[in-house]
Design an enzyme around this catalytic site. Sequence first.
Site, short mmCIF file in Angstrom:
data_model
loop_
_atom_site.label_atom_id
_atom_site.label_comp_id
_atom_site.label_asym_id
_atom_site.label_seq_id
_atom_site.Cartn_x
_atom_site.Cartn_y
_atom_site.Cartn_z
N ALA A 106 0.82 -1.22 0.00
CA ALA A 106 0.00 0.00 0.00
C ALA A 106 0.85 1.27 0.00
CB ALA A 106 -0.92 0.00 1.22
N ASN A 107 2.15 1.12 0.20
CA ASN A 107 3.00 2.30 0.37
C ASN A 107 3.24 3.05 -0.93
OD1 ASN A 107 3.24 1.68 3.08
ND2 ASN A 107 5.19 0.63 2.86
N HIS A 108 3.27 4.37 -0.84
CA HIS A 108 3.61 5.26 -1.94
C HIS A 108 4.83 6.09 -1.54
CE1 HIS A 108 -0.51 5.24 -4.13
NE2 HIS A 108 -0.49 4.24 -3.26
N LEU A 109 5.42 6.77 -2.50
CA LEU A 109 6.51 7.70 -2.19
C LEU A 109 5.96 8.84 -1.33
CD1 LEU A 109 8.19 7.93 -5.71
CD2 LEU A 109 9.01 6.62 -3.74
N SER A 142 3.10 11.69 -4.75
CA SER A 142 3.05 10.29 -4.30
C SER A 142 2.31 9.41 -5.30
CB SER A 142 2.37 10.21 -2.93
OG SER A 142 1.06 10.75 -2.98
#
Length: 228
Positions: A103-106, A112
């Site tokens: 689920a992680n984004h920048l 993001s």
Amino acid sequence: MISYDCDSLYAHLGSVIKQKKTMTGPDKNTLFPLEHHKKLCFLKNLIDDPKIKVGDYTYYDDLEDVQNFKKNVKYHFDFTEDQLIIGKFCMIASDVSFIMNGANHLTDAITSYPFAIFGNGWEQAMENKSYPTKGDTIIGNDVWIGHNATIMGGVKIGDGAIIAANSAIVKDVASYSVMGGNPASLIRKRFSKENIEQLLKLQWWNWDIKKITRNVSALTGNDLSAIR
């Protein structure tokens, strides 16, 4: 010649079998340990994902269907390497969600937005870059996670912790802590520092099941000296 009352003999044998079953605890390898109740399962026997590991006797209790557990492990994509590791004798209520690292984004870039996943020339967006990850999500032993709680990716929850219903766990939880809120904060410690240290050395969840069975009354009390 000795004669037998067959009905009495069968009744006695049934009693012996029932007692033996009771004294060894439930079968850890059965999916549904409660007869005629299909909304609580020993979770290890439901999981077929090699990236999810579950210890013996940990149960999942769902208000609708235990298969929902798989849907509640979210963003756990094949291309991510993180694992969900759950210890023994945990209690997981309905609608508990695990938000995995997929689920992680920048977060330190100008945007993001995940351009790369759409391809068509946008895949170059992630050349020499990688999405953030916090590693495996690890739930200790004897952890109780209440209804509708959310566990974020990479979080480590210590042995004996209690997570209140509707809580969001965004950082590591110390052993034998009671946590609640969104984001969750410490409500209290379950025991004194000395008793927590003793319990962590005891590691009752690793005992032989016969020893656990002998001590179930003591384990549901609060006198450590009563354990044999």
